[in-house]
Design an enzyme around this catalytic site. Structure first.
Site, PDB file in Angstrom:
ATOM      1  N   LYS A 163       0.860  -1.189   0.000  1.00  0.00           N
ATOM      2  CA  LYS A 163       0.000   0.000   0.000  1.00  0.00           C
ATOM      3  C   LYS A 163       0.894   1.237   0.000  1.00  0.00           C
ATOM      4  O   LYS A 163       2.035   1.132   0.452  1.00  0.00           O
ATOM      5  CB  LYS A 163      -0.952  -0.037   1.191  1.00  0.00           C
ATOM      6  CG  LYS A 163      -0.307   0.324   2.527  1.00  0.00           C
ATOM      7  CD  LYS A 163      -1.320   0.727   3.540  1.00  0.00           C
ATOM      8  CE  LYS A 163      -0.709   1.761   4.417  1.00  0.00           C
ATOM      9  NZ  LYS A 163      -1.402   2.434   5.349  1.00  0.00           N
ATOM     10  N   HIS A 255      -7.184  -0.157   5.631  1.00  0.00           N
ATOM     11  CA  HIS A 255      -7.370  -1.108   6.731  1.00  0.00           C
ATOM     12  C   HIS A 255      -8.799  -1.191   7.272  1.00  0.00           C
ATOM     13  O   HIS A 255      -9.349  -2.266   7.440  1.00  0.00           O
ATOM     14  CB  HIS A 255      -6.456  -0.734   7.901  1.00  0.00           C
ATOM     15  CG  HIS A 255      -5.036  -0.513   7.498  1.00  0.00           C
ATOM     16  ND1 HIS A 255      -4.387  -1.353   6.638  1.00  0.00           N
ATOM     17  CD2 HIS A 255      -4.142   0.437   7.846  1.00  0.00           C
ATOM     18  CE1 HIS A 255      -3.151  -0.925   6.475  1.00  0.00           C
ATOM     19  NE2 HIS A 255      -2.971   0.164   7.182  1.00  0.00           N
TER      20      HIS A 255
HETATM   21  N1  LIG Z   1       7.817   1.467   5.921  1.00  0.00           N
HETATM   22  C1  LIG Z   1       6.625   1.031   6.299  1.00  0.00           C
HETATM   23  O1  LIG Z   1       6.369   0.768   7.490  1.00  0.00           O
HETATM   24  C2  LIG Z   1       5.548   0.818   5.288  1.00  0.00           C
HETATM   25  C3  LIG Z   1       4.276   0.403   5.718  1.00  0.00           C
HETATM   26  C4  LIG Z   1       3.282   0.161   4.767  1.00  0.00           C
HETATM   27  C5  LIG Z   1       3.567   0.335   3.427  1.00  0.00           C
HETATM   28  N2  LIG Z   1       4.815   0.753   3.032  1.00  0.00           N
HETATM   29  C6  LIG Z   1       5.052   0.912   1.593  1.00  0.00           C
HETATM   30  O2  LIG Z   1       6.154   0.098   1.224  1.00  0.00           O
HETATM   31  C7  LIG Z   1       6.923   0.720   0.206  1.00  0.00           C
HETATM   32  C8  LIG Z   1       8.362   0.872   0.700  1.00  0.00           C
HETATM   33  O3  LIG Z   1       8.364   1.700   1.828  1.00  0.00           O
HETATM   34  P1  LIG Z   1       9.688   1.997   2.667  1.00  0.00           P
HETATM   35  O4  LIG Z   1       9.266   2.738   3.876  1.00  0.00           O
HETATM   36  O5  LIG Z   1      10.494   0.761   2.850  1.00  0.00           O
HETATM   37  O6  LIG Z   1      10.452   2.982   1.689  1.00  0.00           O
HETATM   38  P2  LIG Z   1      11.991   3.372   1.707  1.00  0.00           P
HETATM   39  O7  LIG Z   1      12.580   3.171   3.051  1.00  0.00           O
HETATM   40  O8  LIG Z   1      12.082   4.702   1.078  1.00  0.00           O
HETATM   41  O9  LIG Z   1      12.645   2.297   0.742  1.00  0.00           O
HETATM   42  C9  LIG Z   1      12.493   2.328  -0.646  1.00  0.00           C
HETATM   43  C10 LIG Z   1      13.441   1.320  -1.269  1.00  0.00           C
HETATM   44  O10 LIG Z   1      13.325   1.378  -2.662  1.00  0.00           O
HETATM   45  C11 LIG Z   1      14.628   1.309  -3.230  1.00  0.00           C
HETATM   46  N3  LIG Z   1      14.555   1.908  -4.544  1.00  0.00           N
HETATM   47  C12 LIG Z   1      14.201   3.167  -4.873  1.00  0.00           C
HETATM   48  N4  LIG Z   1      14.257   3.334  -6.203  1.00  0.00           N
HETATM   49  C13 LIG Z   1      14.645   2.139  -6.722  1.00  0.00           C
HETATM   50  C14 LIG Z   1      14.885   1.669  -8.021  1.00  0.00           C
HETATM   51  N5  LIG Z   1      14.733   2.470  -9.095  1.00  0.00           N
HETATM   52  N6  LIG Z   1      15.264   0.385  -8.184  1.00  0.00           N
HETATM   53  C15 LIG Z   1      15.441  -0.437  -7.123  1.00  0.00           C
HETATM   54  N7  LIG Z   1      15.228  -0.040  -5.865  1.00  0.00           N
HETATM   55  C16 LIG Z   1      14.830   1.227  -5.670  1.00  0.00           C
HETATM   56  C17 LIG Z   1      15.483   2.064  -2.235  1.00  0.00           C
HETATM   57  O11 LIG Z   1      16.829   1.685  -2.248  1.00  0.00           O
HETATM   58  P3  LIG Z   1      17.939   2.389  -3.178  1.00  0.00           P
HETATM   59  O12 LIG Z   1      17.856   3.840  -2.904  1.00  0.00           O
HETATM   60  O13 LIG Z   1      19.216   1.727  -2.761  1.00  0.00           O
HETATM   61  O14 LIG Z   1      17.563   2.031  -4.565  1.00  0.00           O
HETATM   62  C18 LIG Z   1      14.894   1.514  -0.950  1.00  0.00           C
HETATM   63  O15 LIG Z   1      15.437   0.244  -0.696  1.00  0.00           O
HETATM   64  C19 LIG Z   1       6.219   2.055  -0.069  1.00  0.00           C
HETATM   65  O16 LIG Z   1       5.322   1.889  -1.127  1.00  0.00           O
HETATM   66  C20 LIG Z   1       5.436   2.324   1.206  1.00  0.00           C
HETATM   67  O17 LIG Z   1       4.307   3.099   0.983  1.00  0.00           O
HETATM   68  C21 LIG Z   1       5.792   0.988   3.928  1.00  0.00           C
END
Ligand SMILES: NC(=O)c1ccc[n+]([C@@H]2O[C@H](COP(=O)([O-])OP(=O)(O)OC[C@H]3O[C@@H](n4cnc5c(N)ncnc54)[C@H](OP(=O)(O)O)[C@@H]3O)[C@@H](O)[C@H]2O)c1
Length: 504
Positions: A163, A255
């Protein structure tokens, strides 16, 4: 019998991100300890920054130690051998050939049989382009449903999508179309980790494994239902993200509408994914569209004001000046079907509220005839029964009913029976992501959302999000105190209907 997880490679796009470190890998590790992962299993993490397998494993070890509910260095050593890292830009097509080779090597060494579980844990803007690249690289080889190859021997490719799933009805439909061009609906897993939480399955069992609830689970006996997910914490350092999102998108559309579906659906003919989803889709579709005229009386949006601990939401760095993004939302929804006609569902969520609480409150009607109207009652009179299915802060089920106070003369009061499930069974809840990931490896979509559910969910909340809600947002800045149960208008919403929130 519950099907075992199939051998597979789990490809996590967004390997170095927050979700992977805090939730996905700790959850997988827990599933490993509990023996729920397939024997032939590999994790391949993809993100742009360069690092070796060993470096990534070291980083993950630190987060598993911090976020998993258990830690055992020896078991981690065993488990971490199945984790590998692949540096690359997932938005560019070039890397996919090498990615395919790497997965093929895993098939050969680990016996993962060409089964792939792709996990989109990157920013939502990247979802569509990654799906397209997967298609261009011909990574989806799964025979369609009508394929003549025996389903038990052919390999599968599935995709889990995080999400937010779109930011409105239109964008969700567009993402569904993009996914549908590459994957069959039965291979698309739209995750909502709330569905992995105990509340949903608890509701299924409570409703359908007992004879005493289902016969009265309808508008004849139930006055209304409240679904609350409140948090004591604020938006933390995710201010920019939250300012773009708000409480309706972040919590209600995803949710709370899912919890609603489990509370309101008709009994499925079995607990198979297909049957459960069929019923969920029907009930979400039965939500009455909120008209322009209804918006002001059916919704309350709010923003938290400054306190001694934290500034007002609008003053936080990263939040646009004068932002009208809601940190609180309460909506009243009606279901137009025979079961629920006239029984509203109230959905409420907020940040910086009085307590962290996730619960479903089923408020029954008062008895049709009050034989005891002239008998003293500690609460002032006979009240309707109340069933509370609480998931946080405790996993409890509470049932309130009327009783006679022992002794003479005849006096009455309400009592509450309580089943504390953690105490009763001595088992703590586990991280929701683990069972959901295992379900995807088993091909079980019952706790994942169908395309229609997502789009109907958006349709239900759109009137509260778009320009029609201007009135709700007018003068909203800082209109509820931190540590309260939200704006006074939310209490008015209930009071107008002769009801009150379950805030005690
Ligand atoms: N964090 C949470 O608790 C949570 C909860 C619910 C949903 N989500 C959803 O889950 C997703 C990820 O969230 P997050 O919090 O983990 O985000 P984040 O910490 O910003 O991580 C994003 C990841 O994507 C990678 N990335 C970005 N561009 C890329 C590319 N072109 N190719 C390959 N990898 C790439 C980044 O690594 P590099 O910069 O090394 O590429 C990083 O590993 C989002 O859609 C968010 O809405 C997150």
């Amino acid at each position: 019998m519950i099907r075992k997880a199939d051998p597979c490679v789990l490809v996590i796009f967004g390997a170095s991100g927050d979700l992977t470190a805090r939730k996905l890998i700790p959850a997988l590790y827990e599933m490993y300890i509990l023996g729920n992962l397939p024997e032939a299993f590999r994790v391949l993490g993809v993100s742009r920054r360069a690092k070796s397998d060993a470096q990534w494993r070291d980083e993950l070890a630190a987060s598993v130690r911090e976020y998993a509910t258990r830690w055992d260095a020896v078991r981690w050593q065993e488990f971490s051998k199945c984790i590998e890292y692949f540096p690359g830009d997932a938005a560019q097509g070039e890397m996919y050939r090498a990615l395919a080779d790497r997965m093929a090597a895993m098939d050969a060494s680990a016996g993962t049989r060409g089964n792939r579980l792709f996990y989109l844990s990157v920013a939502p803007e990247l979802y569509e382009s990654i799906v397209q690249r997967i298609d261009e690289a011909a990574l989806v080889t799964e025979g369609r449903r009508w394929c003549s190859i025996d389903a038990s021997t052919r390999s599968w490719q599935r995709i889990i999508v995080e999400k937010p799933f779109g930011h409105d009805e239109e964008s969700a439909a567009s993402l569904n179309r993009a996914l549908g061009r590459v994957f069959e609906e039965e291979d698309i897993y739209r995750i909502d980790h709330y569905l992995g939480k105990e509340v949903v399955q608890a509701m299924l069992v409570l409703r359908f494994a007992n004879t005493m609830f289902e016969p009265v689970w309808n508008h004849r006996y139930i006055d209304h239902v409240q679904i609350t997910a409140s948090e004591k914490v604020g938006v933390g350092n995710r201010t920019g993200f939250y300012d773009q999102t708000g409480a309706i998108r972040d919590m209600i559309q995803s949710h709370l509408l899912q919890i609603f579906a489990f509370a309101a659906m008709e009994p499925p003919t079995s607990i198979s994914a297909e049957e459960i989803r069929t019923e969920k889709i029907k009930v979400v579709r039965a939500l009455r569209p909120t008209t322009d005229a209804d918006v002001p009386s059916h919704g309350v949006l709010g923003q938290y004001a400054a306190s001694a601990e934290e500034g007002a939401f609008v003053d936080l760095p990263g939040v646009a000046k004068g932002s009208t993004t809601e940190t609180f939302a309460a909506l009243k929804l009606h279901v137009d079907n025979w079961r629920w006609a006239g029984t509203p569902f109230y959905l409420r969520t907020g940040k910086r509220m009085a307590a962290k609480r996730t619960e479903v409150v089923v408020q029954f009607k008062r008895p049709a005839a009050d034989l005891f109207h002239d008998i003293p009652h500690a609460a002032g009179g006979v009240r309707g029964n109340r069933l509370v299915i609480e998931i946080a802060p405790m996993q409890r089920t509470l049932l309130r009913f009327e009783t006679k106070v022992p002794g003479m003369p005849l006096r009455m009061d309400s009592v509450e029976m309580q089943a504390d499930l953690e105490k009763q069974f001595g088992v703590a809840a586990i991280e929701a992501y683990g069972p959901l990931l295992v379900d995807a490896m088993r091909g079980d979509q019952s706790l994942y959302k169908h395309r229609i559910e997502v789009e109907s969910g958006w349709a239900a909340v759109m009137p509260f999000l778009d320009q029609r809600s201007v009135g709700l947002r007018r003068g909203m800045a800082s209109n509820y105190a931190q540590g309260s149960w939200g704006p006074a208008a939310a209490d008015d919403l209930m009071r107008r209907d002769g009801r009150a929130w379950h805030d005690d």
